[in-house]
Motif scaffolding. Structure first.
Motif, PDB file in Angstrom:
ATOM      1  N   VAL A 317       1.802 -10.838 -38.625  1.00  0.00           N
ATOM      2  CA  VAL A 317       3.210 -11.248 -38.470  1.00  0.00           C
ATOM      3  C   VAL A 317       3.325 -12.500 -37.598  1.00  0.00           C
ATOM      4  O   VAL A 317       4.077 -13.422 -37.923  1.00  0.00           O
ATOM      5  CB  VAL A 317       4.041 -10.072 -37.889  1.00  0.00           C
ATOM      6  CG1 VAL A 317       5.425 -10.534 -37.475  1.00  0.00           C
ATOM      7  CG2 VAL A 317       4.141  -8.951 -38.919  1.00  0.00           C
ATOM      8  N   THR A 318       2.580 -12.556 -36.481  1.00  0.00           N
ATOM      9  CA  THR A 318       2.671 -13.757 -35.635  1.00  0.00           C
ATOM     10  C   THR A 318       2.181 -14.979 -36.418  1.00  0.00           C
ATOM     11  O   THR A 318       2.746 -16.058 -36.302  1.00  0.00           O
ATOM     12  CB  THR A 318       1.864 -13.614 -34.321  1.00  0.00           C
ATOM     13  OG1 THR A 318       0.531 -13.213 -34.629  1.00  0.00           O
ATOM     14  CG2 THR A 318       2.485 -12.603 -33.380  1.00  0.00           C
ATOM     15  N   ASP A 319       1.162 -14.777 -37.234  1.00  0.00           N
ATOM     16  CA  ASP A 319       0.636 -15.890 -38.031  1.00  0.00           C
ATOM     17  C   ASP A 319       1.671 -16.380 -39.043  1.00  0.00           C
ATOM     18  O   ASP A 319       1.936 -17.567 -39.169  1.00  0.00           O
ATOM     19  CB  ASP A 319      -0.653 -15.435 -38.738  1.00  0.00           C
ATOM     20  CG  ASP A 319      -1.293 -16.565 -39.518  1.00  0.00           C
ATOM     21  OD1 ASP A 319      -1.675 -17.561 -38.880  1.00  0.00           O
ATOM     22  OD2 ASP A 319      -1.378 -16.478 -40.756  1.00  0.00           O
ATOM     23  N   ARG A 320       2.289 -15.431 -39.755  1.00  0.00           N
ATOM     24  CA  ARG A 320       3.285 -15.829 -40.773  1.00  0.00           C
ATOM     25  C   ARG A 320       4.491 -16.498 -40.120  1.00  0.00           C
ATOM     26  O   ARG A 320       5.006 -17.502 -40.626  1.00  0.00           O
ATOM     27  CB  ARG A 320       3.776 -14.601 -41.546  1.00  0.00           C
ATOM     28  CG  ARG A 320       2.741 -13.987 -42.458  1.00  0.00           C
ATOM     29  CD  ARG A 320       3.451 -12.907 -43.304  1.00  0.00           C
ATOM     30  NE  ARG A 320       2.497 -11.979 -43.884  1.00  0.00           N
ATOM     31  CZ  ARG A 320       2.424 -10.680 -43.584  1.00  0.00           C
ATOM     32  NH1 ARG A 320       3.251 -10.126 -42.703  1.00  0.00           N
ATOM     33  NH2 ARG A 320       1.532  -9.925 -44.173  1.00  0.00           N
ATOM     34  N   CYS A 321       4.951 -15.922 -39.002  1.00  0.00           N
ATOM     35  CA  CYS A 321       6.155 -16.485 -38.359  1.00  0.00           C
ATOM     36  C   CYS A 321       5.862 -17.890 -37.844  1.00  0.00           C
ATOM     37  O   CYS A 321       6.711 -18.776 -37.933  1.00  0.00           O
ATOM     38  CB  CYS A 321       6.656 -15.564 -37.249  1.00  0.00           C
ATOM     39  SG  CYS A 321       7.304 -14.017 -37.913  1.00  0.00           S
TER      40      CYS A 321
END
Ligand code: FAD
Length: 371
Positions: A317-321
């Motif tokens: 999630v941190t990567d996608r955001c």
């Protein structure tokens, strides 16, 4: 209501410090101590500690909800006054010296299991404690010990019988200033404001009254300690992922390319849809395990599943955001890059993802998993 008041604390006291934290990569000790005092004055003290020692005892689910809220800020700020679970094994005399001063005053401790020879394999513990009359002589080294610089004592796991593997591990409480015990060096890491230490024990003598629990009973204490820690770590990921998704959604609605908000592009929609779905799944796994814990039921495997899934979810999630924010996501002006680096450690600490999968598989497959 309690979580609401934690949210207000985060918004009023923590958020104004975020910009400075992101630029410097840390909160100085004075600021952190000031925050802890403010929190204590507002009633956020000993929230996890059991009632019998004067704590608020909000339970495992309550603890997870608070951790989730606080970890929406990247400073990893937590309320004080709650003892590590193993300390409830203290006898009456130890309670007065170690347990109660954590709750009533501000005594601090750290937890030292990992060694240069390895953290996953309990049988790899090389630090020895040899009995000599009414005292123990400790020799060895520990590594990656968080919060060691502010700790008044160490919860130390040492081998009292190398031939017995996990059954030969015993727990000791070693006070700072004990001759032979020193902090050898800090270990810089990729995480903001996280510098664990290497500890050295060189003919360090502790009285038998500093032994916690039975000789050889250390591993059972670790299991309890780690299950509790794993549930909290799973909860941290929920706060981190929620905050990143909130930032990314806001950005996607307002960032215009080729005349349209990027929120209208399917590539962006899918990143956010996957993120919010995985966050919900992690939340349910974590809350379920925490509820089992509160009911006094076995939740070791559920805690493995929750931490495994939540930590890997937070990485995705941190990567996608960060990707949705483009260049701004990579800048120190927003917390996503700090979260992105921070979450990497949670797939390692308190047991790696690989060891978690191994334990879950062993539970599923029974004796045949051992080969
Ligand atoms: C920032 C930070 C803070 C920490 N704080 C603390 C602390 O306060 N107290 C403390 O005691 N420890 C602490 N640790 C240590 C942490 O718990 C260990 O790093 C972790 O348990 C892994 O141990 P290791 O690093 O020795 O890796 P190893 O055990 O050497 O493992 C190396 C790799 O091999 C894999 N592996 C090992 N055995 C197997 C197997 N049987 N099957 C499959 N894969 C395997 C692992 O998954 C990993 O990928 C901290 C670590 C960090 C980075």
């Amino acid at each position: 209501m309690f979580v609401d008041s934690v949210r207000q604390f985060r918004e009023k006291e923590l958020m104004p410090l975020e910009h400075e934290f992101l630029l410097n990569g840390r909160l100085d000790t004075e600021t952190r101590t000031g925050l802890e005092e403010k929190a204590r004055h507002q009633g956020f003290w000993a929230i996890e500690a059991r009632e019998e020692v004067g704590g608020q005892d909000i339970g495992m689910l309550g603890t997870c909800l608070v951790a989730e809220e606080l970890f929406k800020h990247p400073a990893m700020f937590e309320f004080g006054g709650s003892p590590e679970p193993v300390l409830y094994e203290c006898n009456d005399e130890q309670k007065q010296r170690f347990l109660l001063p954590i709750v009533k005053e501000d005594l601090r401790c750290c937890y030292a299991f990992t060694e240069p020879s390895g953290g996953s394999d309990v049988a790899a513990i090389r630090t020895t404690a040899v009995r000599e009359g009414g005292r123990w002589i400790i020799n060895g080294a520990k590594t990656f010990i968080s919060h060691a610089e502010r700790a008044d004592f160490v919860i130390l796991f040492a081998s009292t019988d190398r031939g017995q593997g996990a059954k030969g591990v015993t727990c000791f409480l070693v006070e700072k200033g004990t001759p032979g015990f020193s902090l050898s060096r800090p270990i810089p890491t990729m995480g903001d404001d996280w510098e664990p230490y290497e500890l050295t024990f060189d003919n360090c003598v502790v009285p038998d009254t500093n032994r916690l629990g039975e000789v050889g009973g250390g591993w059972n204490l670790v299991v309890e300690q780690l299950t509790h820690g794993r549930l909290k770590i799973a909860a941290y990921q929920l706060g981190i992922a929620q905050r990143c998704i909130d930032i990314a959604v806001e950005w996607a609605r307002n960032r215009i390319t080729w005349g349209k908000p990027i929120a209208s592009r399917q590539a962006v929609q899918w990143m956010l849809a996957d993120s919010v779905t995985e966050l919900d799944a992690a939340r349910l796994l974590t809350y379920r395990a925490a509820c089992l814990h509160d009911r006094g039921e076995h939740c070791e495997i559920e805690a493995f599943k929750a931490k495994l899934y939540a930590t890997e979810m937070a990485q995705r999630v941190t990567d996608r955001c960060l990707q949705v924010l483009g260049g701004l996501g990579y800048s120190r002006e927003l917390p996503i890059q700090s979260f992105y680096r921070q979450v990497r450690v949670w797939r390692i600490g308190h047991g790696t993802s690989e060891i978690h999968r191994w334990m879950i598989a062993r539970d599923l497959l029974g004796p045949s998993a051992r080969g």
